[in-house]
Design a protein around this motif. Structure first.
Motif, PDB file in Angstrom:
ATOM      1  N   PHE A  54     -11.330   3.176  82.996  1.00 54.05           N
ATOM      2  CA  PHE A  54     -11.458   2.830  81.578  1.00 54.05           C
ATOM      3  C   PHE A  54     -11.127   1.362  81.348  1.00 54.05           C
ATOM      4  O   PHE A  54     -11.833   0.659  80.615  1.00 54.05           O
ATOM      5  CB  PHE A  54     -10.534   3.725  80.751  1.00 54.05           C
ATOM      6  CG  PHE A  54     -10.553   3.417  79.278  1.00 54.05           C
ATOM      7  CD1 PHE A  54     -11.659   3.721  78.503  1.00 54.05           C
ATOM      8  CD2 PHE A  54      -9.467   2.809  78.668  1.00 54.05           C
ATOM      9  CE1 PHE A  54     -11.684   3.425  77.141  1.00 54.05           C
ATOM     10  CE2 PHE A  54      -9.475   2.513  77.314  1.00 54.05           C
ATOM     11  CZ  PHE A  54     -10.586   2.830  76.555  1.00 54.05           C
ATOM     12  N   LEU A  55     -10.066   0.869  81.993  1.00 56.09           N
ATOM     13  CA  LEU A  55      -9.677  -0.534  81.806  1.00 56.09           C
ATOM     14  C   LEU A  55     -10.735  -1.482  82.363  1.00 56.09           C
ATOM     15  O   LEU A  55     -11.053  -2.505  81.749  1.00 56.09           O
ATOM     16  CB  LEU A  55      -8.330  -0.795  82.469  1.00 56.09           C
ATOM     17  CG  LEU A  55      -7.113  -0.183  81.782  1.00 56.09           C
ATOM     18  CD1 LEU A  55      -5.849  -0.459  82.586  1.00 56.09           C
ATOM     19  CD2 LEU A  55      -6.957  -0.741  80.365  1.00 56.09           C
ATOM     20  N   ALA A  56     -11.284  -1.133  83.530  1.00 60.62           N
ATOM     21  CA  ALA A  56     -12.338  -1.976  84.101  1.00 60.62           C
ATOM     22  C   ALA A  56     -13.564  -2.005  83.199  1.00 60.62           C
ATOM     23  O   ALA A  56     -14.199  -3.045  83.018  1.00 60.62           O
ATOM     24  CB  ALA A  56     -12.715  -1.484  85.495  1.00 60.62           C
ATOM     25  N   ALA A  57     -13.894  -0.852  82.618  1.00 67.88           N
ATOM     26  CA  ALA A  57     -15.042  -0.788  81.709  1.00 67.88           C
ATOM     27  C   ALA A  57     -14.806  -1.649  80.477  1.00 67.88           C
ATOM     28  O   ALA A  57     -15.722  -2.314  79.984  1.00 67.88           O
ATOM     29  CB  ALA A  57     -15.308   0.661  81.306  1.00 67.88           C
ATOM     30  N   LEU A  58     -13.572  -1.647  79.961  1.00 66.97           N
ATOM     31  CA  LEU A  58     -13.260  -2.480  78.796  1.00 66.97           C
ATOM     32  C   LEU A  58     -13.448  -3.958  79.111  1.00 66.97           C
ATOM     33  O   LEU A  58     -13.897  -4.737  78.265  1.00 66.97           O
ATOM     34  CB  LEU A  58     -11.826  -2.222  78.344  1.00 66.97           C
ATOM     35  CG  LEU A  58     -11.558  -0.915  77.590  1.00 66.97           C
ATOM     36  CD1 LEU A  58     -10.079  -0.802  77.241  1.00 66.97           C
ATOM     37  CD2 LEU A  58     -12.396  -0.835  76.312  1.00 66.97           C
ATOM     38  N   ARG A  59     -13.095  -4.339  80.342  1.00 63.08           N
ATOM     39  CA  ARG A  59     -13.250  -5.747  80.728  1.00 63.08           C
ATOM     40  C   ARG A  59     -14.714  -6.108  80.941  1.00 63.08           C
ATOM     41  O   ARG A  59     -15.077  -7.284  80.929  1.00 63.08           O
ATOM     42  CB  ARG A  59     -12.472  -6.025  82.018  1.00 63.08           C
ATOM     43  CG  ARG A  59     -10.950  -5.853  81.871  1.00 63.08           C
ATOM     44  CD  ARG A  59     -10.251  -6.359  83.123  1.00 63.08           C
ATOM     45  NE  ARG A  59      -8.825  -6.057  83.069  1.00 63.08           N
ATOM     46  CZ  ARG A  59      -8.238  -5.089  83.761  1.00 63.08           C
ATOM     47  NH1 ARG A  59      -8.976  -4.316  84.557  1.00 63.08           N
ATOM     48  NH2 ARG A  59      -6.943  -4.900  83.676  1.00 63.08           N
ATOM     49  N   GLY A  60     -15.554  -5.102  81.168  1.00 62.17           N
ATOM     50  CA  GLY A  60     -16.981  -5.349  81.340  1.00 62.17           C
ATOM     51  C   GLY A  60     -17.338  -5.999  82.656  1.00 62.17           C
ATOM     52  O   GLY A  60     -18.402  -6.603  82.800  1.00 62.17           O
ATOM     53  N   ARG A  61     -16.447  -5.895  83.634  1.00 65.76           N
ATOM     54  CA  ARG A  61     -16.716  -6.502  84.938  1.00 65.76           C
ATOM     55  C   ARG A  61     -16.650  -5.432  86.009  1.00 65.76           C
ATOM     56  O   ARG A  61     -15.675  -4.679  86.074  1.00 65.76           O
ATOM     57  CB  ARG A  61     -15.678  -7.589  85.231  1.00 65.76           C
ATOM     58  CG  ARG A  61     -15.989  -8.402  86.485  1.00 65.76           C
ATOM     59  CD  ARG A  61     -15.001  -9.526  86.660  1.00 65.76           C
ATOM     60  NE  ARG A  61     -15.399 -10.389  87.772  1.00 65.76           N
ATOM     61  CZ  ARG A  61     -14.689 -11.429  88.176  1.00 65.76           C
ATOM     62  NH1 ARG A  61     -13.563 -11.742  87.566  1.00 65.76           N
ATOM     63  NH2 ARG A  61     -15.103 -12.159  89.190  1.00 65.76           N
ATOM     64  N   GLY A  62     -17.665  -5.347  86.832  1.00 54.21           N
ATOM     65  CA  GLY A  62     -17.700  -4.345  87.879  1.00 54.21           C
ATOM     66  C   GLY A  62     -16.486  -4.452  88.786  1.00 54.21           C
ATOM     67  O   GLY A  62     -16.067  -5.562  89.146  1.00 54.21           O
ATOM     68  N   PRO A  63     -15.877  -3.333  89.182  1.00 55.22           N
ATOM     69  CA  PRO A  63     -14.656  -3.367  89.986  1.00 55.22           C
ATOM     70  C   PRO A  63     -14.799  -4.062  91.334  1.00 55.22           C
ATOM     71  O   PRO A  63     -13.808  -4.512  91.899  1.00 55.22           O
ATOM     72  CB  PRO A  63     -14.327  -1.882  90.184  1.00 55.22           C
ATOM     73  CG  PRO A  63     -15.067  -1.156  89.130  1.00 55.22           C
ATOM     74  CD  PRO A  63     -16.290  -1.964  88.845  1.00 55.22           C
ATOM     75  N   LEU A  64     -16.018  -4.134  91.873  1.00 55.62           N
ATOM     76  CA  LEU A  64     -16.204  -4.758  93.177  1.00 55.62           C
ATOM     77  C   LEU A  64     -16.560  -6.241  93.080  1.00 55.62           C
ATOM     78  O   LEU A  64     -16.683  -6.907  94.110  1.00 55.62           O
ATOM     79  CB  LEU A  64     -17.275  -4.012  93.965  1.00 55.62           C
ATOM     80  CG  LEU A  64     -16.892  -2.587  94.388  1.00 55.62           C
ATOM     81  CD1 LEU A  64     -18.061  -1.906  95.101  1.00 55.62           C
ATOM     82  CD2 LEU A  64     -15.664  -2.604  95.300  1.00 55.62           C
TER      83      LEU A  64
END
Length: 350
Positions: free
Chosen positions: A325-335
């Motif tokens: 959820f936090l990664a989605a909020l940042r809008g940047r792919g985790p990799l």
């Protein structure tokens, strides 16, 4: 007095170092990480909790498919079977795409996301669907309904705006130019010449045992996304070893007729702020080098591809987990962060 000067980490060690934070954050995720440097490949299969995947494990590529769609465009252009400025009116019959303004959209505009097409099909909800496979119900009939009814609000080109639909339309147009379906066109023009035996738009019986199912960020299995009418937007599956060979072909290693065409995909064609775009690729600057890259989070999988042509270096990362959820909020792919960090370390050590 002697000084202990430790040697710089090897590329396999770098792979572990720069992906450690991701692996610890997504403890049940299977991650395949690979780098290519001047044609030498290193691949590591990693997992914090449980058995690591096989190095040749198969993943859904999701949005990484778009760089292959851009590659197919470049290959057909190089062979004189398409043009970058070719309008859709020359490819799609008037009965299927009747609007004149829509017919003036070019193949290059679709590949650079400047066509003005919406991100998703406006009629995506016209038929009952499965929320966990949001494009699986989007049939050729619904796609045809969209094309027949599409009326652009303003002429192209438009400012860059990601359009999954636009990539799907491009894949459809290219399959028409090739005279075969999208998957077969890529097989004939790219996969076979490069020996990408594990890359396909369809998971065959031979490939199926190596396919890792997708998961949510917390590890719940989720169905794979399918793209029956829009394969150019996200239908491909592949492995890290195959992706490294694909990157090598952009780094001038491979059949000349392929490497010559793929060079076109890396040329900057659209600029907006700090970013530029080629055919399917985003273009940035890292450590003084131009870097082409693509990132995806789609259908329980994440992926990242990047290459620095001048340094003959590239990175491929594939995981079987979606984002938190936090990664989605940042809008940047985790990799993206570990991928760029890996490439930066490779560039700084040259």
């Amino acid at each position: 007095m002697s000084h202990d000067r430790s040697s710089p980490p090897s590329l396999p060690d770098l792979l572990v170092q720069e992906t450690r934070r991701y692996v610890r954050g997504y403890r049940s995720a299977s991650l395949c990480a690979g780098v290519t440097l001047r044609g030498t490949h290193h691949v590591r299969a990693l997992r914090e909790k449980g058995t690591p995947p096989a190095p040749d494990a198969l993943f859904a590529l999701g949005g990484l498919t778009q760089v292959f769609t851009g590659a197919l465009l470049a290959l057909l252009v190089d062979k004189g079977r398409a043009r970058l400025d070719m309008p859709l009116a020359e490819v799609i019959p008037r009965a299927l795409l009747p609007d004149e303004q829509a017919g003036r959209i070019t193949l290059e505009q679709l590949a650079t996301h400047t066509s003005g097409m919406p991100h998703l099909p406006p009629n995506l909800d016209a038929a009952p669907g499965n929320p966990e496979d949001p494009f699986g119900h989007y049939s050729a009939g619904l796609f045809g309904d969209f094309l027949r009814g599409y009326r652009p609000p303003s002429p192209s080109p438009r400012p860059h705006a990601d359009s999954l639909l636009g990539m799907g339309v491009l894949g459809h147009a290219l399959s028409r130019r090739a005279g075969v379906n999208y998957g077969h066109a890529l097989r004939d023009e790219l996969f076979t010449p490069l020996g990408l035996s594990s890359t396909s738009a369809r998971v065959t019986e031979e490939l199926a045992p190596r396919l890792l199912p997708g998961h949510t960020a917390r590890g719940r299995p989720v169905p794979a996304w399918t793209f029956p009418a829009l394969p150019g937007a996200g239908a491909l599956h592949s492995t890290v070893p195959d992706l490294l060979r694909f990157l090598d072909a952009h780094l001038r290693m491979g059949p000349p007729e392929v490497t010559r065409a793929l060079k076109q995909t890396l040329e900057p064609r659209v600029e907006s702020g700090p970013l530029r775009w080629g055919l399917g690729w985003s273009l940035s600057r890292v450590r003084g080098h131009t870097v082409a890259w693509c990132s995806s989070v789609m259908g329980g999988y994440t992926g990242f591809l990047a290459l620095a042509p001048e340094a003959e270096a590239g990175v491929a990362l594939l995981s079987d987990h979606g984002w938190s959820f936090l990664a989605a909020l940042r809008g940047r792919g985790p990799l993206e962060k570990p991928g760029f960090a890996l490439l930066a370390r490779m560039l700084s050590s040259r």
